[in-house]
Every structure is written in structure tokens, then in C-alpha cells.
Design an enzyme around this catalytic site. Structure first.
Site, PDB file in Angstrom:
ATOM      1  N   ASP A  31       0.864  -1.189   0.000  1.00 22.33           N
ATOM      2  CA  ASP A  31       0.000   0.000   0.000  1.00 22.33           C
ATOM      3  C   ASP A  31       0.897   1.234   0.000  1.00 22.33           C
ATOM      4  OD1 ASP A  31      -3.255   0.191   1.196  1.00 22.33           O
ATOM      5  OD2 ASP A  31      -2.087   2.005   0.793  1.00 22.33           O
ATOM      6  N   THR A  35      -4.594   6.527   0.440  1.00 21.02           N
ATOM      7  CA  THR A  35      -5.927   6.507   1.073  1.00 21.02           C
ATOM      8  C   THR A  35      -6.009   5.394   2.121  1.00 21.02           C
ATOM      9  OG1 THR A  35      -6.889   5.095  -0.663  1.00 21.02           O
ATOM     10  CG2 THR A  35      -7.111   7.480  -0.940  1.00 21.02           C
ATOM     11  N   GLY A  36      -5.121   4.432   2.065  1.00 19.82           N
ATOM     12  CA  GLY A  36      -5.056   3.386   3.097  1.00 19.82           C
ATOM     13  C   GLY A  36      -4.491   3.965   4.393  1.00 19.82           C
ATOM     14  N   ASP A  56       4.180   2.297  -4.045  1.00 23.63           N
ATOM     15  CA  ASP A  56       3.143   2.659  -5.010  1.00 23.63           C
ATOM     16  C   ASP A  56       3.244   1.698  -6.198  1.00 23.63           C
ATOM     17  OD1 ASP A  56       1.532   3.757  -6.919  1.00 23.63           O
ATOM     18  OD2 ASP A  56       2.525   5.718  -6.973  1.00 23.63           O
ATOM     19  N   LEU A  73      -6.268  -4.594  -5.306  1.00 24.68           N
ATOM     20  CA  LEU A  73      -7.318  -3.694  -4.809  1.00 24.68           C
ATOM     21  C   LEU A  73      -6.867  -2.242  -4.776  1.00 24.68           C
ATOM     22  CD1 LEU A  73      -8.263  -6.571  -3.767  1.00 24.68           C
ATOM     23  CD2 LEU A  73      -9.214  -5.389  -1.799  1.00 24.68           C
ATOM     24  N   TYR A 145     -11.934   7.256 -12.705  1.00 26.39           N
ATOM     25  CA  TYR A 145     -12.084   5.982 -11.987  1.00 26.39           C
ATOM     26  C   TYR A 145     -12.706   4.929 -12.910  1.00 26.39           C
ATOM     27  CZ  TYR A 145     -13.412   2.771  -8.194  1.00 26.39           C
ATOM     28  OH  TYR A 145     -13.554   1.677  -7.377  1.00 26.39           O
ATOM     29  N   LYS A 149     -10.720   1.578 -14.400  1.00 24.43           N
ATOM     30  CA  LYS A 149     -11.141   0.212 -14.100  1.00 24.43           C
ATOM     31  C   LYS A 149     -11.535  -0.532 -15.376  1.00 24.43           C
ATOM     32  CE  LYS A 149     -10.797   0.016  -9.517  1.00 24.43           C
ATOM     33  NZ  LYS A 149      -9.941  -0.957  -8.809  1.00 24.43           N
ATOM     34  N   TYR A 159      -4.006 -10.202 -20.769  1.00 33.05           N
ATOM     35  CA  TYR A 159      -2.970 -11.056 -20.166  1.00 33.05           C
ATOM     36  C   TYR A 159      -3.464 -12.495 -20.044  1.00 33.05           C
ATOM     37  CZ  TYR A 159       0.820  -7.856 -18.935  1.00 33.05           C
ATOM     38  OH  TYR A 159       1.902  -7.012 -18.979  1.00 33.05           O
ATOM     39  N   THR A 175     -19.976  -1.059  -0.948  1.00 30.13           N
ATOM     40  CA  THR A 175     -19.671  -1.900   0.216  1.00 30.13           C
ATOM     41  C   THR A 175     -19.384  -0.985   1.407  1.00 30.13           C
ATOM     42  OG1 THR A 175     -18.738  -3.544  -1.270  1.00 30.13           O
ATOM     43  CG2 THR A 175     -18.136  -3.741   1.041  1.00 30.13           C
TER      44      THR A 175
END
Ligand code: UDP
Length: 318
Positions: A31, A35-36, A56, A73, A145, A149, A159, A175
Site C-alpha cells: 500500500d 488513502t489506506g 506505489d 485492490l 475511476y 477500471k 494477459y 460496500t
């Protein structure tokens, strides 16, 4: 298994680390702490089967030794965060995903991409099944975002097809649960924090937009099932219990016993009008269904937020 979890100090990632360590896996948590939060994994630091690497993944991902699986994640996930870090969000979805996939290819590891319901954009099909290709504005305010994704999904698929990587994609719907940051801007954490403080609950727009809220423990069970399978996906993971934002506000007020008022603020541009997952594929292919109702999940989340708000460390700003 020896599992690399990128974004492992984040809300979802730290719960995934807990679940994997708890069942006997060895975890390398990666991480950059943008933001973590270290406090999410503080209880794991003394665990011999847990290692934290601050880096990173957009720049590089270098993990020595055996790797059996990678759960990717890492990404800002709250609209407030990805608006604040647009280039970083695109970088981690593109270069970050590529670095993870290269590691998976090199070690013949299982790779699971944490994608999102945001790939469906402001959906024209409701509820959303995995065959729906979505309605995303590539230059809209949420595009950093959504498109990151979507690109990550395309890269993962490439891949798998061209390099034989054992890869799978999950699309995660809204969530919530313990360890959400109270000020990360998302609706559940904001409403719970506001209700507990007796501050006005900030409903954007008229509150008629819908979301479907999944409790974190259910979501993590789905992630683990995906890691353990050879399923390519994409597979929706979420709780199909759909509520308007106004209903959610009323529920949070009832469960907290708060008499805080609600205020209406402008609806963000291109805020999706409704969202609910079809989870048949997850049930059929992973044997997964959500088990915790939104209401029960909210009770647990409120308990956690309330305890944290009164803890001396929290009051001291830790
Ligand atoms: N929302 C709201 N008040 C808040 C934060 C969010 O009414 O304080 C709304 C937001 O406009 C959206 C929904 O709640 O319609 C879910 O927002 P969130 O940021 O949690 O997730 P996402 O939009 O990514 O689904």
C-alpha cells in the site's frame, strides 16, 4: 498460499488481509498509504505470516520469493478521493494493474482484479448483469475511476488470453463496514458519522437515486472465493438490497436514535441514478451469496463508529 494484496491497508484490503491471515495464508500487504491507513493493519504487524510493504504499485511491484495469488485492490475508491487524485487513479488502474499482471505472469500466480460497478456508469439496464457493457462518459467527472477500471479489465483479459495468466475479475458494488474513513465522502460513512455527531445528514439531490449496500464481511468472502477459483469472470459482488439514498438516511437515523436533521445539497454531475447487482453468476460459479442484511451491517458499522468516536486515541486525533 502466499498472497500479495495491493491496497492492503485500505478499507476492503485490510479486511481481506484479516481473512487470509485468519485461515493460515501468508500475506504481503502492499500500500502507498495515499488513502489506506496504517491503523487498519496495526493489529497484524506482529503476525509472522504478515508483511507490510509501503510502495506505489503504479511505479513498480517487486516481491521476492514465491507468490501464489495477487489480489489487486489498490486504487482510490471514493469519488472524493479520485477527484482529488485523478492522475494517480488512472496510473494505478493502468500501470499499477500492468505491474501486478507482470508479477502474476512471472510467478504463475492467480490474479484477481477488484473492478467496480462503476464500469456500468449511469446504467441504462437495471439491475446490472455482467453482460451489460455500461454507459460511461469517457470525459465525464467520474471517468478517471470508471475508465481506469475498464482499462484494467481489458488489460487483465488480454494477459489471460495472450499470456495464459490465471486471471479473474470481480465487479464490486457499494460496500460498507468498519474501517471506512468517516470523512472519505461516501454515503454510509458520511451518514453514520453525521448522525452520531448530531450534524445534518447531507443528502445529495432529492435522495431518490438508489444504491445497493453490501456488508464488508460478505464482500470479502466473495473475494476469497474468487482467489480460490479459476473463474475468469467478470463476476458481480454486491448485495441486491436496493435503497434510495433518502431511505438510507432514514434508516441510519432510526438505528442511531439520532434526531439530526437532513439537508439537501446539489447532486454531483453524472451521479448514477440507480444501481443494483444481479448476483446469479457469483452464486452459480462461486457458491457465493450475501448473508448480512444492509440493516444488520449498518448496526455493526454504527457500533464500530460509535466506539471509535469515544475512544481516547480517536479524540486525540490518532
Ligand atoms: N451521497 C449523498 N450524501 C453524501 C455522500 C453521497 O447523498 O454525503 C450520495 C451520492 O450522490 C450517491 C450515493 O450517495 O448518489 C452513493 O455515493 P457514494 O459516494 O457512497 O458511492 P458511489 O456514488 O460511488 O456509488
Amino acid at each position: 498460499m502466499r498472497v500479495v494484496v495491493t491496497g492492503g491497508a485500505g478499507f476492503l484490503g485490510s479486511h481481506l488481509c484479516d481473512a487470509l491471515v485468519g485461515r493460515g495464508d501468508t500475506v504481503v500487504c502492499v500500500d502507498d498509504l495515499s488513502t489506506g491507513q496504517v491503523e487498519n493493519i496495526a493489529h497484524l504487524r506482529a503476525e509472522p505470516r504478515f508483511r507490510f510493504v509501503e510502495t506505489d504499485v503504479s511505479r513498480s511491484l517487486d516481491v521476492a520469493g514465491r507468490v501464489d495469488a495477487i489480489a489487486h485492490l489498490a486504487s482510490p475508491a471514493s469519488p472524493v478521493d479520485y477527484h482529488r487524485m485523478p492522475l494517480e487513479t488512472l496510473a494505478v488502474g493502468s500501470r499499477g494493474t500492468e505491474h501486478c499482471l507482470e508479477l502474476a505472469r512471472d510467478r504463475s500466480a492467480r490474479f484477481v482484479l477488484a473492478s467496480t460497478s462503476e464500469v456500468y456508469g449511469d446504467p441504462l439496464v437495471h439491475p446490472q448483469h455482467e453482460g451489460y457493457h455500461g454507459n460511461v462518459n469517457p470525459t465525464g467527472p467520474r471517468s478517471v475511476y470508471d475508465e481506469a477500471k475498464r482499462f484494467a479489465e481489458a488489460l487483465t483479459t488480454a494477459y489471460a488470453r495472450s499470456c495464459g495468466v490465471d486471471a479473474g475479475i470481480v465487479r464490486i458494488f457499494n460496500t460498507f463496514g468498519p474501517r471506512m474513513r468517516p470523512h472519505d465522502g461516501r454515503v454510509v460513512s458520511s451518514f453514520v458519522d453525521q448522525a452520531l455527531r448530531g450534524e445534518p445528514l447531507t443528502i445529495y439531490g432529492d435522495g431518490s437515486q438508489t444504491r445497493s449496500f453490501c456488508y464488508v464481511d460478505d464482500l470479502v468472502r466473495g473475494l476469497v472465493a474468487m482467489l480460490d477459483s479459476a473463474e475468469p469472470g467478470p463476476v458481480n459482488l454486491g448485495n441486491p438490497e436496493e435503497r434510495t439514498v433518502a431511505e438510507l438516511a432514514r434508516l441510519v437515523l432510526a438505528l442511531t436514535g439520532s434526531s439530526a436533521p437532513v439537508v439537501h445539497l446539489p447532486l454531483p454531475v453524472e451521479d448514477p441514478a440507480r444501481r443494483r447487482p444481479v448476483v446469479d453468476r457469483a452464486r452459480e460459479r462461486l457458491g457465493w451469496t450475501p448473508e448480512v442484511s444492509t440493516e444488520e451491517g449498518l448496526r455493526r458499522t454504527i457500533t464500530w463508529f460509535a466506539a471509535r468516536a469515544t475512544a481516547p486515541a480517536a479524540l486525540a486525533g490518532a
